[in-house]
Design a protein around this motif. Structure first.
Motif, PDB file in Angstrom:
ATOM      1  N   ALA A 171       8.338   2.033   7.216  1.00  0.00           N
ATOM      2  CA  ALA A 171       7.812   0.801   6.850  1.00  0.00           C
ATOM      3  C   ALA A 171       6.709   1.191   5.760  1.00  0.00           C
ATOM      4  O   ALA A 171       5.942   1.988   5.882  1.00  0.00           O
ATOM      5  N   PRO A 172       6.839   0.473   4.551  1.00  0.00           N
ATOM      6  CA  PRO A 172       6.013   0.795   3.308  1.00  0.00           C
ATOM      7  C   PRO A 172       4.566   0.659   3.489  1.00  0.00           C
ATOM      8  O   PRO A 172       3.914   1.259   2.702  1.00  0.00           O
ATOM      9  N   THR A 173       4.126   0.184   4.278  1.00  0.00           N
ATOM     10  CA  THR A 173       2.696  -0.357   4.478  1.00  0.00           C
ATOM     11  C   THR A 173       1.973   0.588   5.791  1.00  0.00           C
ATOM     12  O   THR A 173       0.856   0.610   6.032  1.00  0.00           O
ATOM     13  N   LEU A 174       2.715   1.667   6.105  1.00  0.00           N
ATOM     14  CA  LEU A 174       2.369   2.553   7.062  1.00  0.00           C
ATOM     15  C   LEU A 174       1.680   3.757   6.326  1.00  0.00           C
ATOM     16  O   LEU A 174       2.037   4.288   5.052  1.00  0.00           O
ATOM     17  N   ASP A 295       6.229  -9.581   0.816  1.00  0.00           N
ATOM     18  CA  ASP A 295       5.241 -10.092   1.598  1.00  0.00           C
ATOM     19  C   ASP A 295       4.579  -9.025   2.421  1.00  0.00           C
ATOM     20  O   ASP A 295       4.660  -8.653   3.414  1.00  0.00           O
ATOM     21  N   ARG A 296       3.710  -8.303   1.410  1.00  0.00           N
ATOM     22  CA  ARG A 296       3.174  -7.065   2.175  1.00  0.00           C
ATOM     23  C   ARG A 296       2.060  -7.550   3.276  1.00  0.00           C
ATOM     24  O   ARG A 296       1.953  -6.850   3.991  1.00  0.00           O
ATOM     25  N   ALA A 303       3.646  -4.156  11.212  1.00  0.00           N
ATOM     26  CA  ALA A 303       3.349  -2.663  11.264  1.00  0.00           C
ATOM     27  C   ALA A 303       2.423  -2.248  12.083  1.00  0.00           C
ATOM     28  O   ALA A 303       2.539  -1.427  12.843  1.00  0.00           O
ATOM     29  N   TYR A 304       1.140  -3.262  11.965  1.00  0.00           N
ATOM     30  CA  TYR A 304       0.093  -2.978  12.762  1.00  0.00           C
ATOM     31  C   TYR A 304       0.280  -3.091  14.165  1.00  0.00           C
ATOM     32  O   TYR A 304      -0.038  -2.553  15.336  1.00  0.00           O
ATOM     33  N   ARG A 305       1.072  -4.236  14.533  1.00  0.00           N
ATOM     34  CA  ARG A 305       1.386  -4.279  15.969  1.00  0.00           C
ATOM     35  C   ARG A 305       2.246  -3.315  16.671  1.00  0.00           C
ATOM     36  O   ARG A 305       2.049  -2.963  17.586  1.00  0.00           O
TER      37      ARG A 305
END
Length: 324
Positions: A171-174, A295-296, A303-305
């Motif tokens: 996932a791109p936000t990791l 929607d980042r 991703a946080y969860r």
């Protein structure tokens, strides 16, 4: 994406299959599927559903509806499909697939981010656990058609090199560290999965929005993701939106109590519920990347969860205490 005018035009054609062309038609929901309210010649209010292209093919949707019909016949409170005038469960219009369901008067059990305190989600948790058990029991008793051409939720679909809803560890936000942690948790989950024993057709998307509160009780809708899978996945899906809420342990206790009131769930299997909560969070973290690509902020929340539950899995922890 199809605009509203085009959707109305095609739905008007599809109405013919249920002998209700010219009846009122109102767009009531746009998500993966597009849903219209209409009236059948019998006076029955119905939901005419335009299925999203490229996800489930017509035979798979027909199998879903045949299963739902048998569940209704067995007394399980799920959405009731209505066949077309020719007896078919699905109809094609301009290459798109339509189906029809009896209208449900009610409201969703809850919203994804709403707190559990004083909510119907918590107050009706035992009822929902019992409903999930009823679905599993009726299915095992023969409600599922012998031919069930649905994509499943086995180890490969959840944790393989190409998971069904996306490579969640990419996932791109990791951050690189988070991605590594998710890969490690993926390996751990693959080691643990063989301990789960109850496998069969499941709903696979028992989120709050897919449970309707009606005067007659709860009713489960939206079988879009159904297929063969572990039954614990349905329980985990009903809990995943409560992650981070201080009342999650109570939610889990009530849901499990309701389930156990109708179906056996041994302690060794119940101990695997945190694993399936993590698995559901992994699936959602992959799904949201394609569902909300711009929607980042939303992607980061999912991703946080997933990272938090991956860490829990690797530490051998649980988001609740002893559930019995």
């Amino acid at each position: 994406m199809m605009d509203d005018a085009a959707a109305y035009e095609i739905a008007t054609e599809a109405q013919r299959a249920w002998l209700c062309r010219g009846a009122p038609l109102q767009l009531v929901w746009r998500s993966e599927n597009i849903v219209f309210g209409t009236i059948l010649p019998t006076g029955t209010k119905a939901a005419l559903r335009l299925h999203r292209p490229g996800y489930q093919d017509a035979p798979a949707i027909a199998a879903e509806l045949a299963w739902s019909a048998r569940l209704c016949d067995a007394g399980v409170a799920v959405a009731e499909p209505i066949p077309a005038a020719n007896g078919a469960w699905v109809v094609q219009a301009r290459g798109l697939t339509f189906s029809c369901l009896r209208w449900i008067e009610g409201r969703p059990l809850g919203e994804a981010v709403a707190p559990l305190e004083d909510s119907a989600v918590l107050a009706r948790a035992e009822d929902f656990g019992a409903l999930i058990a009823d679905l599993h029991n009726a299915t095992d008793a023969g409600a599922c058609p012998e031919t069930f051409p649905r994509a499943g939720w086995d180890a490969e679909a959840l944790l393989g090199e190409t998971p069904r809803l996306g490579r969640f560890w990419e996932a791109p936000t990791l951050s690189p560290e988070e991605s590594a942690l998710l890969r490690a948790a993926r390996d751990r989950a693959r080691q643990m999965l063989p301990r789960a024993t109850d496998f069969g057709p499941i709903h696979a998307d028992t989120l709050r929005s897919n449970v309707m509160v009606t005067r007659q009780g709860l009713r489960l809708i939206d079988f879009d993701d159904c297929g063969p899978g572990w039954r614990l996945y349905d329980l985990a899906s009903a809990l995943v939106q409560s992650w981070g809420d201080p009342l999650l342990p109570e939610h889990a206790r009530r849901l499990v109590a309701g389930y156990r009131s109708r179906r056996q769930l041994t302690v060794d299997q119940l101990d695997l519920l945190p694993l399936f909560l993590a698995l559901r969070s992994f699936v959602s973290a992959g799904w949201v990347v394609t569902r909300a690509p711009e929607d980042r902020r939303r992607q980061r929340a999912y991703a946080y969860r997933a990272v938090a539950l991956a860490r829990m899995l690797l530490d051998g922890g649980s988001p609740w205490g002893d559930l019995g």
